[in-house]
Design an enzyme around this catalytic site. Structure first.
Site, PDB file in Angstrom:
ATOM      1  N   GLU A  14     -18.537   4.120 -27.791  1.00  0.00           N
ATOM      2  CA  GLU A  14     -17.431   4.057 -26.820  1.00  0.00           C
ATOM      3  C   GLU A  14     -16.504   5.227 -27.100  1.00  0.00           C
ATOM      4  OE1 GLU A  14     -15.027   0.513 -27.419  1.00  0.00           O
ATOM      5  OE2 GLU A  14     -15.372   0.586 -29.586  1.00  0.00           O
TER       6      GLU A  14
ATOM      7  N   LEU B  47     -15.406  -2.467 -28.632  1.00  0.00           N
ATOM      8  CA  LEU B  47     -14.378  -3.400 -28.170  1.00  0.00           C
ATOM      9  C   LEU B  47     -14.771  -3.908 -26.781  1.00  0.00           C
ATOM     10  CD1 LEU B  47     -11.435  -4.352 -28.973  1.00  0.00           C
ATOM     11  CD2 LEU B  47     -10.697  -2.771 -27.191  1.00  0.00           C
TER      12      LEU B  47
ATOM     13  N   ARG C 163      -8.538 -11.979 -24.901  1.00  0.00           N
ATOM     14  CA  ARG C 163      -9.019 -11.163 -26.031  1.00  0.00           C
ATOM     15  C   ARG C 163      -8.046 -11.247 -27.206  1.00  0.00           C
ATOM     16  NH1 ARG C 163     -10.168  -4.976 -24.798  1.00  0.00           N
ATOM     17  NH2 ARG C 163      -7.888  -4.957 -24.778  1.00  0.00           N
TER      18      ARG C 163
ATOM     19  N   HIS D 188      -4.393  -8.645 -51.684  1.00  0.00           N
ATOM     20  CA  HIS D 188      -5.382  -8.486 -50.614  1.00  0.00           C
ATOM     21  C   HIS D 188      -5.724  -9.813 -49.927  1.00  0.00           C
ATOM     22  CE1 HIS D 188      -5.785  -4.552 -52.328  1.00  0.00           C
ATOM     23  NE2 HIS D 188      -6.727  -4.201 -51.475  1.00  0.00           N
TER      24      HIS D 188
ATOM     25  N   ARG E 158       2.506  -8.353 -51.833  1.00  0.00           N
ATOM     26  CA  ARG E 158       1.248  -7.643 -51.594  1.00  0.00           C
ATOM     27  C   ARG E 158       0.107  -8.173 -52.476  1.00  0.00           C
ATOM     28  NH1 ARG E 158      -1.960  -3.477 -52.867  1.00  0.00           N
ATOM     29  NH2 ARG E 158      -2.798  -2.280 -51.114  1.00  0.00           N
TER      30      ARG E 158
ATOM     31  N   TYR F 109      -3.700  -6.291 -31.790  1.00  0.00           N
ATOM     32  CA  TYR F 109      -2.793  -5.812 -30.747  1.00  0.00           C
ATOM     33  C   TYR F 109      -3.436  -5.917 -29.384  1.00  0.00           C
ATOM     34  CZ  TYR F 109      -5.255  -1.290 -30.267  1.00  0.00           C
ATOM     35  OH  TYR F 109      -6.177  -0.318 -30.010  1.00  0.00           O
TER      36      TYR F 109
HETATM   37  N1  PLP Z   1     -12.509   0.827 -26.651  1.00  0.00           N
HETATM   38  C1  PLP Z   1     -11.542   1.027 -27.556  1.00  0.00           C
HETATM   39  C2  PLP Z   1     -11.902   1.438 -28.948  1.00  0.00           C
HETATM   40  C3  PLP Z   1     -10.187   0.846 -27.195  1.00  0.00           C
HETATM   41  O1  PLP Z   1      -9.222   1.031 -28.106  1.00  0.00           O
HETATM   42  C4  PLP Z   1      -9.884   0.475 -25.864  1.00  0.00           C
HETATM   43  C5  PLP Z   1      -8.491   0.266 -25.450  1.00  0.00           C
HETATM   44  O2  PLP Z   1      -7.582   0.303 -26.220  1.00  0.00           O
HETATM   45  C6  PLP Z   1     -10.930   0.300 -24.958  1.00  0.00           C
HETATM   46  C7  PLP Z   1     -12.240   0.474 -25.380  1.00  0.00           C
HETATM   47  C8  PLP Z   1     -10.655  -0.116 -23.535  1.00  0.00           C
HETATM   48  O3  PLP Z   1     -10.235  -1.450 -23.506  1.00  0.00           O
HETATM   49  P1  PLP Z   1      -9.322  -1.999 -22.317  1.00  0.00           P
HETATM   50  O4  PLP Z   1     -10.088  -1.727 -21.057  1.00  0.00           O
HETATM   51  O5  PLP Z   1      -9.197  -3.433 -22.609  1.00  0.00           O
HETATM   52  O6  PLP Z   1      -8.029  -1.242 -22.381  1.00  0.00           O
END
Ligand code: PLP
Length: 282
Positions: free
Chosen positions: A182, A207, A52, A102, A100, A33
């Site tokens: 994070e 991320l 991304r 895996h 379904r 997403y």
């Molecule tokens: N880290 C995580 C786990 C996230 O889900 C998000 C955003 O959804 C971010 C960091 C921040 O990412 P962005 O700046 O691309 O929204």
């Protein structure tokens, strides 16, 4: 006014929009997403989020043939139909529908595409930024491929819920070495006593935040010293400033981490100027 969503190739009233029960996103979380902030009709950090998205699809071998341009046209049509000029756009692409099992389906199946848009109260967010937010720390219980923006968000959901139950806005996740990875849906930052901007380097444990990337570029352009390294909650407790970044929070000052007040308990000046600069640059 009715709200519209987009599923696969058509716009539908939001309440009628649905996907098949054997969609692999629903069955296995086999989906990726993206979320864009929308201001004055423009997608914020438009290209970064598309880059991304296509990387996440590639990492999961989801064969998706629609171009960025075609998605963009659909996103703008969705915004138009919903009369949204300031809000958030959510895009999910799953591997598709198959009996379904895996393993990936043998037959070529079409990925499922879902788009929704909603208004977002940026004024309320601006007010939040004036006061700053509280975060709590939680164990990071996620998998080893957090660099892929997949819909497997259960540990993130549980961490955010724990934050809500404690009256906090966000949860910072802490890895097995006692270092912050994070936030549950945001990137974590601190400003050291010496005025250095610190955020964890990119690897498979976080991320790659698109807002993070833009804020790093802004910090460089402002000649703010930046170090990409991990930090502990204890270091964060005694930092000069702390903040989070994301597509919907932009730059949001943090004034309390667990029971420790950061600096004097008001948003730091660097956090606020990065927020202003981020909004100005878009
Ligand atoms: N880290 C995580 C786990 C996230 O889900 C998000 C955003 O959804 C971010 C960091 C921040 O990412 P962005 O700046 O691309 O929204």
């Amino acid at each position: 006014m009715s709200r519209f969503a987009y599923v696969n190739s058509g716009f539908l009233p939001h309440r009628d929009a649905c996907v098949h029960i054997e969609d692999r996103g629903f069955q296995f979380g086999d989906a990726v997403y993206e979320v864009w902030g929308v201001r004055d009709g423009h997608l914020l950090d438009e290209q970064g989020h598309f880059d991304r998205l296509y990387r996440s699809l590639d990492q999961l071998d989801i064969l998706f043939e629609r171009s960025q341009y075609s998605l963009l046209v659909t996103i703008h049509e969705l915004l138009r139909r919903n009369r949204i000029r300031n809000g958030l756009v959510y895009l999910q692409i799953s591997r598709g529908v198959a009996p379904r099992d895996h393993a990936f389906p043998q037959a070529n199946i079409a990925p499922t595409v879902v788009l929704t848009a909603k208004r977002f109260n940026f004024d309320a967010a601006a007010q939040r930024a004036e006061h700053g937010i509280r975060v709590i720390t939680q164990d990071d219980e996620r998998w080893d491929r957090c660099d892929i923006k997949s819909v497997n968000l259960l540990p993130n959901v549980l961490a955010k819920q724990a934050a809500r139950e404690e009256g906090a806005y966000e949860a910072w996740l802490v890895d097995g070495s006692g270092l912050v990875t994070e936030g549950s849906s945001t990137t974590a930052w601190i400003v050291s006593r010496d005025g250095e901007l610190i955020t964890r380097p990119l690897d498979n444990h976080i991320l790659p935040g698109i807002t993070r990337k833009t804020v790093i570029a802004i910090a460089k352009s402002m000649s703010i010293p930046l170090v990409e390294r991990a930090f502990s909650p204890e270091e964060a407790h005694s930092s000069r400033e702390a903040f989070i970044t994301s597509a919907s929070s932009f730059v949001m000052p943090v004034v309390q981490i667990d029971d420790k007040i950061i600096a004097n308990g008001t948003p730091g000046s660097l956090s606020l100027s990065l927020r202003n600069e981020y909004l100005r640059a878009q």
